[in-house]
Design an enzyme around this catalytic site. Structure first.
Site, PDB file in Angstrom:
ATOM      1  CE  LYS A 163      -3.918   1.928   2.635  1.00  0.00           C
ATOM      2  NZ  LYS A 163      -4.810   1.641   3.782  1.00  0.00           N
TER       3      LYS A 163
ATOM      4  CB  CYS B 204      -7.752   0.780   2.162  1.00  0.00           C
ATOM      5  SG  CYS B 204      -8.973   1.550   3.260  1.00  0.00           S
TER       6      CYS B 204
END
Length: 312
Positions: A127, A172
């Site tokens: 991420k 996300c």
């Protein structure tokens, strides 16, 4: 001609802080088995799917933090998931906290992997857009300490040839940034897989709370359409350790239309037959990058991190 990939968006309900990896893996295998019965080729699980969302707590003891991280993948407790995938002939995307020994030190990443139908890992992503804050903020109802517990991902936004197409991954908060999709779009991505844990309540901006589902869908629908790509977004849902999470897992076509969705706040599977060839009518017309993009005009996107106002 069609290239059909049948995808299962495998939403998870709450995971308690004291739930074991084995308990969670059993839930994942149950969803994997259900997906197999529906003819799925690929199942997408959420971000940090093996544990509760631990960045909501402030920890000072590194050993206490590290208990949420995986030192190997697969490991003893996650290997049954890989074995089930191989036996069922189905692939999966899995988000987890990764502890890696690199550059002579221990590193911590918020990671996802892509696993093929043989149970082999064929892709990894770490991420990049870490949200939240790095120091304890006692005024919050709950913390969001990803900037404290994780390093920024160092693998870029790679894409992988798998499942008969070109697959990319994000995690996300990445889904809120158009650069995420465009970097993969410039590599011809045909399907972007995204896991997330998103609370309904946003402590710094509670005025956004009632828009959480709208914003979740908006960013993935626009990312899909503007890059002529399928997008599969899968969240954790329900009341997890006192924090409501949105769920709202969806499968989005290259048109930007939602073609599959979860409707509960628990473990649930939404299924869609995704024709990768549907991407071509967008990639060859409206979003024919080679014909229509003007990158010489986009310099500020990479030259400048924050906004700078023009002079008065």
């Amino acid at each position: 001609m069609s290239r059909i990939v049948t995808v299962g968006a495998a939403q998870l309900g709450p995971i308690a802080r004291n739930d074991t990896r084995s308990q969670v893996v059993s839930r994942l295998i149950a969803l994997l088995t259900q997906a197999s019965q529906h003819g799925c080729d690929l199942v997408v699980f959420p971000e940090l799917a093996l544990t509760t969302f631990f960045p909501r707590w402030y920890f000072e003891d590194q050993a206490e933090i590290d208990q949420f991280f995986e030192r190997e993948m697969p490991g003893p407790e996650t290997r049954p998931l890989f074995e089930a995938a191989r036996e069922l002939g189905i692939g999966f995307y899995l988000g987890y906290a990764e502890l890696a020994e690199e550059e002579g030190r221990t590193r911590h990443f918020n990671t996802s992997i892509l696993v093929d139908k043989t149970g082999a890992i064929v892709g990894k992503y770490r991420k990049i857009h870490l949200p939240g804050h790095a120091e304890h903020e006692p005024w919050r109802q709950f913390q969001h300490l990803e900037k404290r517990y994780f390093e920024t991902g160092n693998l870029g936004f790679p894409v992988f040839r798998a499942f008969g197409g070109i697959i990319g991954m994000a995690i996300c908060n990445d889904r809120r940034w158009p650069e995420t999709y465009r970097v993969m779009g410039l590599q011809g991505v045909e399907m972007v897989l995204i896991g997330y844990n998103t609370p309904v309540h946003n402590p710094p901006a509670p005025e956004h709370d009632n828009l959480s589902h709208f914003h979740n869908q908006l960013v993935m629908q626009s990312g899909a359409y503007q890059n002529g790509s399928w997008v599969v977004g899968v969240g954790k849902a329900g009341n997890e350790e006192g924090v409501m999470q949105i769920g709202n897992s969806i499968i989005v076509a290259p048109s930007g239309e939602i073609v599959g969705a979860c409707s509960t706040l628990g473990d649930e599977l939404a299924v869609a037959r995704c024709d990768l060839d549907l991407t071509q009518s967008y990639k060859s017309t409206t979003f024919n990058f080679a014909r229509h993009r003007e990158p010489q005009a986009y310099g500020l996107i990479v030259e400048r991190k924050g906004a700078v106002l023009p002079p008065e």
